[in-house]
Structure formats: C-alpha cells, structure tokens
Motif scaffolding. Structure first.
Motif: not given
Lengths: 262, 213
Positions: A180-185, A187-195, A227-235, A251-253
């Motif tokens: 369980l780890e923080f990841s990449k939101p 949607t763009e809107q959520l990403s901005k809000l989260y930043d 690493p984002d979701q797909e990168t970590l999956k690859g690892m 939302g991918g947070i």
C-alpha cells in the motif's frame, strides 16, 4: 502546475546509480537510510495523530482495504514490513489467532518501540514478534511467510527492487505480497488539488502539530518520487511475482499493489 | 475511498460497541473464538466476514462464493441469503425451512451459525445504565421513564384511533362490511359450496343411471 522538478528513479537506474533520491534531493545511497531514519525518529511520537490529520482518517480505510485483500486466516504467518505503529499488525494478530504469528518489522527503532508499546497497551502480546529489519535484506529464512504487507514504507527504501526481491525470497509458495503506497492521482484536477495540499498545507500542518515541517516536506516530495502504478507493477514482476495487479484508492492518491509467489 | 472498507468499519464498530454494553456477551463470544462466519447478502457486491476472537473483526471479501466455500475449514460457516430473508434468520428454528425453500444456502458448520445467531439474539443491553454513565442516575431514569410514558401514550392513542376509524368506516359511513357480516357471508359461501358439491354428485349419479338405461 507541478511542484515536481524531477522524475522518479526507475528500478533500472536505482541499482546502478551512486546517488538516490531523498525527496527532491539527490543524496549518496549510503546516506538515505540514516536520513529517512532521522525523519521517522522525529515524527514517531506524533505519527498516528499526523496520519489521522493529514488523511482525515482515510488512511484507516486504506489499511482496512489492504487487510480485506490479504486473505489472512487463522494459523497464517504474516510479515508486516515497515509496520510502524502497528495498525495492520493489530488486526492481523486477531485474525491469525493463537496458532498463527505476526512479525512486525521496521528499520526504525523509534517507530518499532512506539508500535510495540501501542500493541501491548491493547493487550496484543501472544502472537506478535518485533524485529528491527532492513526490507532490502530481510533476516528470515526462505519461504517463511504466507502474507507480507508493506504499508507506506516502500517509498522510503533506498533500493526498492532489492526490497521486493528480498520479500519474494521470504514468501512461501502460494503466498502474497500487498504493498500500500502513495501513487499517482488518475485525474489532472485531483493531481493539482493534491499538489497544492501536499506542498502548501501538509508542511504547515506538520510544523504546527509535530513541530517538524521539514519531515512533512520530505513526505510530500518522496511521494512524487515514488514509481507510479505501472512502474511498480513492473518491479513486482521483475522480482518474480505473478498475477500482479493494483487497485487505485481515492482517485489514485494511494494504490494497493498485489502479487503472488507460485 | 474504498466504500466496502467504510461499510465494514461501521459494522465492526457497531457490533463491538453493542457487545461491550452487554456484560454477558463475552461468555457467548468465547466458544466462537477462532471461528469465521461469512455472509453473502444479495444484492451486496461483496461478502462480509465476521472473525471472532475476544471481539468481532469485520472484513469484506471480493472472493467469489464458490472459491470461498472451497477454503472453508471446520471452524468456518458461510451463508448466502437475500436482504428480505435476513430478518427471518433471527429465529434459528427457521433455518431448516429456509434451506428447504432455497432462501438460504448454508455451507460449513451449522453450529457456528447458531452460535452467531445466539450471540446477537441474546443481547441484553441496559440502556438506562449506559446513559447514566454519561449523565447521572436521576436524569437517565427520568429520560427512560418519559420514553416509556410516551411509548404507552402513543400505543393507547394508536389503539383509540384505530377503533374510531374502524367505527366510522363500518358503522357510520358504512364504507366497509362489519366483521360479523363478513363472517356470516363466509359461512354462507361455504354452505353454497357444499350444496353445489352435493348437487354435482347427484347429477353424476343421475347421468350414470340414464346411461345404464
């Protein structure tokens, strides 16, 4: 708008580079563990309060979902790496019962001590072991555990791929790993809000409650460097895990990655 | 936010809070320690797992029922039912009937289902006592006495209202038939049915005689 001036280290360049990321800073690999240790030494006492404040209590639901997906049963042997203050361990301890066992491992002694005291205060003593251990070199025999979990710990590990390899080694065939780890939101809107929240509100909150704004600045930066979701999956797959998948939460947070050892 | 986790957290808190209010629940919980009770309720998209120790841990499972049944041990029980049937499960004597009517599928240990049912059925919570812990004895007593009085008053009012409306509909406005009239009508219909049956038999006999001649 993006507060992230770097790109996350990939699994490939992690192993060959001399430096690694510590938030947005590049530091010598040999220094990262002690720098992370300083952060957690500083926040250990207020860790639970800050988690509740920062996530508005939602971290409890993320952890609960992780437990739901663990398939933990009576008699299982579970390793909770970077278990910190023992949120997952407490529940696992009841689920595995007296015939099972939970090992709470953390590289940081301060966190381990806070966790041990908290669990003992709750009367959870009979089936829990406490081990100060580095996720990259787990001090357990091969094929020891039915389930391994790591909640909000992997991004602090210097060589993430080494940690996944080490976990793969200690898992029993048929066992599963949940990260369980923080990841990449998503949607763009959520990403901005989260930043905005992470870089402007979080450090101030840390300063106010834990009297340590820097550690929470590191938290925000380390999340972006993970690493984002797909990168970590690859690892996961590179370490040998099969049937790897992930589920985005809020939302991918946060993302819950799962992989099996067969 | 994982909705299933929020759901299980709420249920878990509720169950453990209720159990903690009944001092006798610990004795009923003890024989269930180490057991797992799984419920699949249509139309919920996930199963609910109750794990018993000195408290109840509630998890949700996304595992399909068939796969879950395959993993059941001697300390597990799994039921599948619908939301409509759920209240009927309070009465354990109804379990067999519900299974026969295919309103309930039960796999694993029946004993666990019965013990779980008993755990919640026999809950005996002294609400007044618990309120008194937060207020004081007098206030709690007054609140509950007022509640009981209000309940009785409402009950009396409902009965009176029902009687008045009944009288108005039957006697004054004559919108509905009186109970005795309905009973009398039913009796007459029964007599008529018997007469018709007798007449039918006589007709059959006459037909048979006519055919013979």
């Amino acid at each position: 708008m993006s507060d992230n001036p770097n790109t996350p280290s990939t699994s490939e360049n992690q192993n060959t580079a001399v430096t690694t990321d510590f938030g947005y800073k590049q530091v010598d690999k040999s220094q990262k563990a002690s720098m992370v240790a300083n952060v957690f030494d500083s926040v250990a006492a207020k860790y639970d309060v800050m988690n509740d404040l920062m996530s508005l209590g939602i971290h409890r639901l993320w952890k609960r979902y992780t437990i739901d997906c663990s398939g933990a049963r009576a008699g299982h042997k579970i390793l909770d790496i970077a278990g910190g203050t023992g949120d997952l361990t407490a529940k696992f301890s009841r689920l595995v019962g007296p015939t099972g066992n939970v090992t709470l491992a953390d590289i940081n002694l301060s966190m381990l001590t806070v966790g041990r005291d908290k669990l003992r205060d709750r009367g959870l003593i009979s089936n829990i072991d406490y081990v100060q251990a580095d996720a990259e070199a787990l001090p357990f025999p091969d094929n020891s555990f039915d389930i391994v979990t790591m909640a909000f710990g992997l991004r602090n590990v210097t060589e993430k791929q080494n940690a996944l390899n080490s976990i793969y080694r200690v898992l029993k065939p048929g066992g599963r790993l949940l990260v369980l780890e923080f990841s990449k939101p998503t949607t763009e809107q959520l990403s901005k809000l989260y930043d905005m929240y992470s870089f402007h509100v979080l450090p101030k909150m840390g300063q106010l409650v834990a009297n340590d704004g820097e550690s929470y600045q590191y938290l925000a930066e380390s999340i972006r460097m993970h690493p984002d979701q797909e990168t970590l999956k690859g690892m996961f797959e590179k370490a040998g895990f099969e049937q790897c998948d992930y589920k985005n939460l809020t939302g991918g947070i946060v993302a819950l990655h799962r992989g099996y050892k067969f | 936010m994982p909705a299933s986790a929020l759901f299980s957290a709420t249920i878990e808190r509720l169950i453990n809070q209720m159990l903690s209010m009944d001092p006798d629940s610990a004795a009923r919980l003890k024989p269930l320690a180490g057991s797992r009770f799984v419920i699949f309720v249509t139309p919920l998209p996930f199963g609910i797992e109750l794990h018993f120790s000195d408290r109840v841990d509630v998890l949700t499972t996304q595992q399909p029922r068939d796969a879950l049944i395959a993993s059941l041990t001697a300390a597990d029980c799994c039921i599948q039912t619908s939301l409509d049937t759920l209240p009927t499960l309070k009465d354990t004597s109804q379990l067999t009937r519900l299974i026969q009517e295919k309103k309930l599928n039960l796999d694993g240990e029946l004993r666990i289902a019965q013990q779980v049912s008993a755990l919640f059925q026999q809950l005996d919570i002294d609400w007044e006592e618990h309120l008194a812990e937060h207020t004081n004895d007098v206030l709690a007593h007054e609140v509950f006495s007022a509640g009981k009085r209000m309940h009785n008053t409402l009950l009396t009012f409902t009965r009176k209202l029902s009687r008045t409306v009944g009288n108005a509909v039957v006697e004054e406005k004559q919108l509905a038939a009186h109970r005795l009239a309905v009973m009398h009508f039913n009796d007459e219909v029964s007599e008529l049915r018997d007469d018709v049956a007798r007449a039918e038999v006589r007709l059959q006999k006459l037909e048979e005689q006519a055919n013979k001649n």
